[in-house]
Design a protein around this motif. Structure first.
Motif, PDB file in Angstrom:
ATOM      1  N   LYS A  54      31.841  34.111  50.546  1.00 24.35           N
ATOM      2  CA  LYS A  54      30.814  33.018  50.668  1.00 24.35           C
ATOM      3  C   LYS A  54      30.197  32.944  49.130  1.00 24.35           C
ATOM      4  O   LYS A  54      29.824  31.753  48.868  1.00 24.35           O
ATOM      5  CB  LYS A  54      29.984  33.702  51.891  1.00 24.35           C
ATOM      6  CG  LYS A  54      28.666  32.668  51.876  1.00 24.35           C
ATOM      7  CD  LYS A  54      27.798  33.175  53.056  1.00 24.35           C
ATOM      8  CE  LYS A  54      26.612  31.913  53.377  1.00 24.35           C
ATOM      9  NZ  LYS A  54      25.621  32.408  54.424  1.00 24.35           N
ATOM     10  N   LYS A  55      30.135  34.078  48.593  1.00 21.21           N
ATOM     11  CA  LYS A  55      29.417  34.037  47.183  1.00 21.21           C
ATOM     12  C   LYS A  55      30.168  33.257  46.512  1.00 21.21           C
ATOM     13  O   LYS A  55      29.796  32.398  45.575  1.00 21.21           O
ATOM     14  CB  LYS A  55      29.258  35.358  46.737  1.00 21.21           C
ATOM     15  CG  LYS A  55      28.371  36.255  47.401  1.00 21.21           C
ATOM     16  CD  LYS A  55      28.054  37.794  47.140  1.00 21.21           C
ATOM     17  CE  LYS A  55      27.213  38.602  47.852  1.00 21.21           C
ATOM     18  NZ  LYS A  55      27.008  39.933  47.702  1.00 21.21           N
TER      19      LYS A  55
ATOM     20  N   GLY B 162      26.661  40.104  40.132  1.00 19.74           N
ATOM     21  CA  GLY B 162      26.215  40.820  41.425  1.00 19.74           C
ATOM     22  C   GLY B 162      26.673  41.992  41.883  1.00 19.74           C
ATOM     23  O   GLY B 162      27.313  42.608  41.096  1.00 19.74           O
TER      24      GLY B 162
ATOM     25  N   ALA C 142      29.903  29.535  47.020  1.00 18.07           N
ATOM     26  CA  ALA C 142      28.585  28.903  46.770  1.00 18.07           C
ATOM     27  C   ALA C 142      28.727  28.623  44.937  1.00 18.07           C
ATOM     28  O   ALA C 142      28.364  27.514  44.598  1.00 18.07           O
ATOM     29  CB  ALA C 142      27.513  29.870  46.857  1.00 18.07           C
TER      30      ALA C 142
ATOM     31  N   TRP D 202      28.708  34.938  36.362  1.00 19.37           N
ATOM     32  CA  TRP D 202      27.718  35.122  37.322  1.00 19.37           C
ATOM     33  C   TRP D 202      27.854  36.673  37.841  1.00 19.37           C
ATOM     34  O   TRP D 202      29.029  37.006  37.762  1.00 19.37           O
ATOM     35  CB  TRP D 202      28.075  34.186  38.556  1.00 19.37           C
ATOM     36  CG  TRP D 202      27.891  32.871  38.449  1.00 19.37           C
ATOM     37  CD1 TRP D 202      26.946  31.936  38.878  1.00 19.37           C
ATOM     38  CD2 TRP D 202      29.047  31.814  37.963  1.00 19.37           C
ATOM     39  NE1 TRP D 202      27.319  30.766  38.366  1.00 19.37           N
ATOM     40  CE2 TRP D 202      28.648  30.585  37.977  1.00 19.37           C
ATOM     41  CE3 TRP D 202      30.279  32.071  37.350  1.00 19.37           C
ATOM     42  CZ2 TRP D 202      28.968  29.504  37.651  1.00 19.37           C
ATOM     43  CZ3 TRP D 202      30.987  31.063  36.788  1.00 19.37           C
ATOM     44  CH2 TRP D 202      30.497  29.605  36.996  1.00 19.37           C
TER      45      TRP D 202
ATOM     46  N   LEU E  43      31.768  38.461  49.883  1.00 21.91           N
ATOM     47  CA  LEU E  43      32.438  37.697  48.775  1.00 21.91           C
ATOM     48  C   LEU E  43      32.897  36.482  48.765  1.00 21.91           C
ATOM     49  O   LEU E  43      32.732  35.677  47.826  1.00 21.91           O
ATOM     50  CB  LEU E  43      33.041  39.024  47.949  1.00 21.91           C
ATOM     51  CG  LEU E  43      33.642  38.712  46.567  1.00 21.91           C
ATOM     52  CD1 LEU E  43      32.354  38.615  45.629  1.00 21.91           C
ATOM     53  CD2 LEU E  43      34.725  39.838  46.008  1.00 21.91           C
TER      54      LEU E  43
ATOM     55  N   ASP F 228      33.049  30.359  56.754  1.00 22.40           N
ATOM     56  CA  ASP F 228      32.685  30.234  55.140  1.00 22.40           C
ATOM     57  C   ASP F 228      32.786  28.705  55.028  1.00 22.40           C
ATOM     58  O   ASP F 228      31.915  27.975  54.145  1.00 22.40           O
ATOM     59  CB  ASP F 228      34.088  30.618  54.401  1.00 22.40           C
ATOM     60  CG  ASP F 228      34.162  30.314  53.048  1.00 22.40           C
ATOM     61  OD1 ASP F 228      33.334  30.750  52.188  1.00 22.40           O
ATOM     62  OD2 ASP F 228      35.250  29.537  52.790  1.00 22.40           O
TER      63      ASP F 228
END
Length: 229
Positions: free
Chosen positions: A118-119, A6, A122, A4, A116, A150
């Motif tokens: 939170k990312k 970003g 997910a 992933w 980050l 979070d």
């Protein structure tokens, strides 16, 4: 291996599953994070063995900037013992073997403020969607606002508030991985420092579903649990 990508400001990052080759980097980052913490009651560091177990089970992801590990998030399959978080939220003995823990998240101090954690949350929940596990659990200290937000952002809810890890007060969060939750109609807001009031609500069948700040006071929003367990 799936990746992933970003951006953190002007820095690009890549998230991938971690391997045993990353163990030294994991321990080094954990040391940096612990040294930078103002309240070490918020974080219970893991041992080398616990990290190895998470890696072997493909339950650990890390974020890299310029090939340097700058954050990681780990899940763990816990032993079925008397301290199991499943007991705290009312699961049966038969359900415990399909419970996974959100174990720990570390973000390098230089890369905080970009969401980050939170990312990574997910992504880790995306991996769980394709897993055989039925519940994910976690613990968070009261007033650890970043971690509380979070967990709530991932759809986790508070199912217990009690002392864990010896004498540390913790919210016990959980989520049914493959089942959506119906919101309740009745809501109660309780100050976060009103510990006994919250414990009584939970004992009466309520769950914590949100936090909010009014002036200088943090509150926890509780709903009736219904059949969500």
């Amino acid at each position: 291996m799936k990746e992933w990508q970003g951006k953190l400001g002007d820095k690009e990052y890549i998230v991938r599953e971690l391997t045993l080759e990353h163990l030294d980097s994991i321990l080094r980052l954990q040391h940096i994070v612990l040294r930078a913490m103002e309240n070490d009651n918020f974080l219970s560091p893991l041992t080398i063995g616990e990290y190895e177990d998470s890696i072997v089970r493909n339950l650990m992801i890390g974020a890299f900037v310029d090939n340097e590990l700058i954050a990681f998030r780990a899940l763990a399959v816990p032993p079925v013992d008397e301290q199991h978080l499943g007991y705290d939220i009312g699961l049966s003995q038969e359900q415990l073997e399909k419970v996974v823990y959100q174990e720990i998240t570390n973000v390098h101090p230089q890369f905080r403020g970009f969401g980050l954690q939170k990312k990574l949350g997910a992504i880790i929940m995306e991996l769980l969607d394709a897993s055989p596990y039925t519940h994910v659990c976690a613990t968070v200290a009261p007033f650890n606002i970043a971690s509380l937000k979070d967990k709530l952002s991932q759809g986790m809810i508070i199912g217990a508030l009690k002392k864990k890890y010896g004498d540390m007060l913790r919210y016990v969060f959980y989520k049914k991985i493959h089942v959506a939750r119906n919101n309740g109609d009745k809501l109660i807001e309780i100050p976060m420092d009103a510990i006994e009031n919250q414990q009584q609500l939970i004992a009466d069948g309520w769950i914590g579903t949100a936090i909010l700040q009014k002036e200088n006071t943090w509150y926890v929003t509780y709903e009736e649990k219904g059949t969500y367990i």
